[in-house]
Design a protein around this motif. Structure first.
Motif, PDB file in Angstrom:
ATOM      1  N   TYR A   1      56.104  82.970  15.046  1.00 34.46           N
ATOM      2  CA  TYR A   1      55.871  81.544  14.872  1.00 34.46           C
ATOM      3  C   TYR A   1      56.864  81.018  13.837  1.00 34.46           C
TER       4      TYR A   1
ATOM      5  N   PHE B   1      53.293  86.480   6.930  1.00 32.82           N
ATOM      6  CA  PHE B   1      54.256  85.396   6.739  1.00 32.82           C
ATOM      7  C   PHE B   1      55.505  85.918   6.049  1.00 32.82           C
TER       8      PHE B   1
ATOM      9  N   TRP C   1      48.542  84.884   4.850  1.00 32.47           N
ATOM     10  CA  TRP C   1      47.487  84.945   5.858  1.00 32.47           C
ATOM     11  C   TRP C   1      46.330  85.793   5.353  1.00 32.47           C
TER      12      TRP C   1
ATOM     13  N   ARG D   1      48.542  89.411  10.721  1.00 36.57           N
ATOM     14  CA  ARG D   1      49.637  88.432  10.700  1.00 36.57           C
ATOM     15  C   ARG D   1      50.292  88.479   9.332  1.00 36.57           C
TER      16      ARG D   1
ATOM     17  N   PHE E   1      56.933  77.576  11.136  1.00 41.88           N
ATOM     18  CA  PHE E   1      56.208  76.461  10.569  1.00 41.88           C
ATOM     19  C   PHE E   1      57.143  75.665   9.660  1.00 41.88           C
TER      20      PHE E   1
ATOM     21  N   GLY F   1      58.682  84.938   3.422  1.00 41.42           N
ATOM     22  CA  GLY F   1      58.648  84.279   2.127  1.00 41.42           C
ATOM     23  C   GLY F   1      59.070  82.819   2.146  1.00 41.42           C
TER      24      GLY F   1
ATOM     25  N   GLN G   1      47.855  79.437  -0.227  1.00 36.66           N
ATOM     26  CA  GLN G   1      49.171  79.193  -0.821  1.00 36.66           C
ATOM     27  C   GLN G   1      49.002  78.937  -2.313  1.00 36.66           C
TER      28      GLN G   1
ATOM     29  N   GLN H   1      41.724  80.517  11.765  1.00 41.35           N
ATOM     30  CA  GLN H   1      42.532  81.316  10.844  1.00 41.35           C
ATOM     31  C   GLN H   1      42.373  80.748   9.427  1.00 41.35           C
TER      32      GLN H   1
ATOM     33  N   THR I   1      53.076  73.625  12.789  1.00 40.86           N
ATOM     34  CA  THR I   1      53.704  74.597  13.683  1.00 40.86           C
ATOM     35  C   THR I   1      54.802  73.920  14.495  1.00 40.86           C
TER      36      THR I   1
ATOM     37  N   TRP J   1      54.742  68.001  19.686  1.00 37.17           N
ATOM     38  CA  TRP J   1      55.271  67.276  18.535  1.00 37.17           C
ATOM     39  C   TRP J   1      56.549  67.877  17.964  1.00 37.17           C
TER      40      TRP J   1
ATOM     41  N   HIS K   1      55.582  72.877  20.624  1.00 37.77           N
ATOM     42  CA  HIS K   1      54.454  71.981  20.801  1.00 37.77           C
ATOM     43  C   HIS K   1      54.971  70.614  21.237  1.00 37.77           C
TER      44      HIS K   1
ATOM     45  N   VAL L   1      44.452  80.708   5.683  1.00 34.28           N
ATOM     46  CA  VAL L   1      45.753  80.921   5.043  1.00 34.28           C
ATOM     47  C   VAL L   1      45.672  80.331   3.644  1.00 34.28           C
TER      48      VAL L   1
ATOM     49  N   HIS M   1      46.911  78.168  20.442  1.00 30.79           N
ATOM     50  CA  HIS M   1      47.962  79.082  19.995  1.00 30.79           C
ATOM     51  C   HIS M   1      47.744  79.449  18.537  1.00 30.79           C
ATOM     52  N   TYR M   2      46.476  79.409  18.125  1.00 32.24           N
ATOM     53  CA  TYR M   2      45.976  79.929  16.848  1.00 32.24           C
ATOM     54  C   TYR M   2      46.273  79.092  15.613  1.00 32.24           C
ATOM     55  N   PHE M   3      47.454  78.509  15.527  1.00 31.10           N
ATOM     56  CA  PHE M   3      47.828  77.763  14.322  1.00 31.10           C
ATOM     57  C   PHE M   3      48.288  76.351  14.663  1.00 31.10           C
ATOM     58  N   ASP M   4      47.758  75.794  15.758  1.00 28.15           N
ATOM     59  CA  ASP M   4      48.228  74.481  16.193  1.00 28.15           C
ATOM     60  C   ASP M   4      47.826  73.371  15.226  1.00 28.15           C
ATOM     61  N   TYR M   5      46.604  73.426  14.755  1.00 30.98           N
ATOM     62  CA  TYR M   5      46.032  72.352  13.943  1.00 30.98           C
ATOM     63  C   TYR M   5      45.538  72.917  12.621  1.00 30.98           C
ATOM     64  N   TRP M   6      45.811  72.167  11.549  1.00 32.24           N
ATOM     65  CA  TRP M   6      45.494  72.633  10.204  1.00 32.24           C
ATOM     66  C   TRP M   6      44.557  71.663   9.493  1.00 32.24           C
ATOM     67  N   GLY M   7      43.696  72.221   8.639  1.00 32.28           N
ATOM     68  CA  GLY M   7      42.932  71.397   7.730  1.00 32.28           C
ATOM     69  C   GLY M   7      43.830  70.859   6.622  1.00 32.28           C
TER      70      GLY M   7
ATOM     71  N   TYR N   1      43.736  76.988   3.367  1.00 32.87           N
ATOM     72  CA  TYR N   1      43.798  76.219   4.601  1.00 32.87           C
ATOM     73  C   TYR N   1      43.078  76.946   5.736  1.00 32.87           C
TER      74      TYR N   1
ATOM     75  N   TYR O   1      58.654  78.510   7.315  1.00 31.55           N
ATOM     76  CA  TYR O   1      58.051  79.847   7.258  1.00 31.55           C
ATOM     77  C   TYR O   1      57.982  80.440   8.656  1.00 31.55           C
TER      78      TYR O   1
ATOM     79  N   TRP P   1      40.971  85.997  10.273  1.00 29.03           N
ATOM     80  CA  TRP P   1      40.438  85.041  11.256  1.00 29.03           C
ATOM     81  C   TRP P   1      38.988  85.340  11.576  1.00 29.03           C
TER      82      TRP P   1
ATOM     83  N   GLY Q   1      54.646  80.910  -1.437  1.00 30.70           N
ATOM     84  CA  GLY Q   1      54.642  80.879   0.015  1.00 30.70           C
ATOM     85  C   GLY Q   1      53.243  80.982   0.611  1.00 30.70           C
ATOM     86  N   LEU Q   2      53.212  81.019   1.931  1.00 33.43           N
ATOM     87  CA  LEU Q   2      51.952  81.107   2.662  1.00 33.43           C
ATOM     88  C   LEU Q   2      51.500  82.565   2.769  1.00 33.43           C
TER      89      LEU Q   2
END
Lengths: 109, 116
Positions: free
Chosen positions: A36, A100, B47, A98, A38, A102, B39, B35, A48, A59, A57, B37, B101-107, B95, A89, B50, B44-45
């Motif tokens: 992926y 990520f 994970w 999963r 991001f 850095g 920060q 999921q 994403t 968008w 996507h 995540v 696709h698992y990470f399409d939409y985020w809080g 988050y 990322y 899930w 960085g992010l």
């Protein structure tokens, strides 16, 4: 656990092209790692751009594309815009987990 | 449009626990994994794991095993992430994310500050 590496920073000129890469300490990144990409801007949640190597996507701006390049996942930006300045990322899957990278700080200048 | 709305910021003391909620709307809650995540400030992010809202199944990153619990309440379309034995380096924005696709939409993220 695998370590995922990205370029810490890159600079691209407006209208230019740049490729960000994502490597893994366990070996070549393949489509089986479902990479992926991001984009994150300051103060915002990540967004994403690319999933499963090269899928966009609705968008995702057309100027972004994902691929595999030389054993790494790659994100290519063709025709950079000022609004593309952000942190990028990658994320890869390793046996269910999963990981990520850095992050790459992309400057459009 | 899928929406994930998270609970508000928290301040906790070292050794305490925190529970962050993630309320989903505009889709079938049991249809997509949630999921988590995090920060840390300026970092960085990372994970965390899930949960499958359909059956409650979970998968945690090795780093958090034994300290994290993910749960859900399907009656109110809400997922939870609880982190125990908090340390100062757990200070971060947390988050939730979901989608086909698992990470399409985020809080919007929940800032958890751990400080004595």
């Amino acid at each position: 656990q695998a370590v995922v590496t990205q370029e810490p920073s890159l600079t691209v000129s407006p209208g230019g092209t740049v490729t960000l890469t994502c490597g893994s300490s366990t070996g070549a990144v393949t489509s089986g790692h479902y990479p992926y990409w991001f984009q994150q801007k300051p103060g915002q949640a990540p967004r994403t751009l690319i999933y499963d190597t090269n899928n966009k996507h609705s968008w995702t701006p057309a100027r972004f594309s994902g691929s595999l390049l030389g054993g790494k996942a790659a994100l290519t930006l063709s025709g950079a815009q000022p609004e593309d300045e952000a942190e990028y990322y990658c994320l890869v899957s390793h046996s269910g987990a999963r990981v990520f990278g850095g992050g790459t700080k992309l400057t459009v200048l | 449009q899928v929406q994930l709305v998270q609970s508000g910021a928290e301040v906790k003391k070292p050794g305490a626990s925190v529970k962050v909620s993630c309320k989903a709307s505009e889709y079938t809650f049991t249809g997509y994994f949630i999921q988590w995540v995090r920060q840390a400030p300026g970092q960085g992010l990372e994970w965390m794991g899930w949960i499958n809202p359909n059956n409650g199944g979970t998968y945690y990153a090795q780093k958090f095993q034994g300290r994290v619990t993910m749960a859900r309440d399907t009656s109110i379309s809400t997922a939870y992430m609880e982190l125990s034995r908090l340390r100062s380096d757990d200070t971060a924005a947390y988050y939730c994310a979901t989608g086909g696709h698992y990470f399409d939409y985020w809080g919007q993220g929940t800032l958890v500050t751990v400080s004595s």
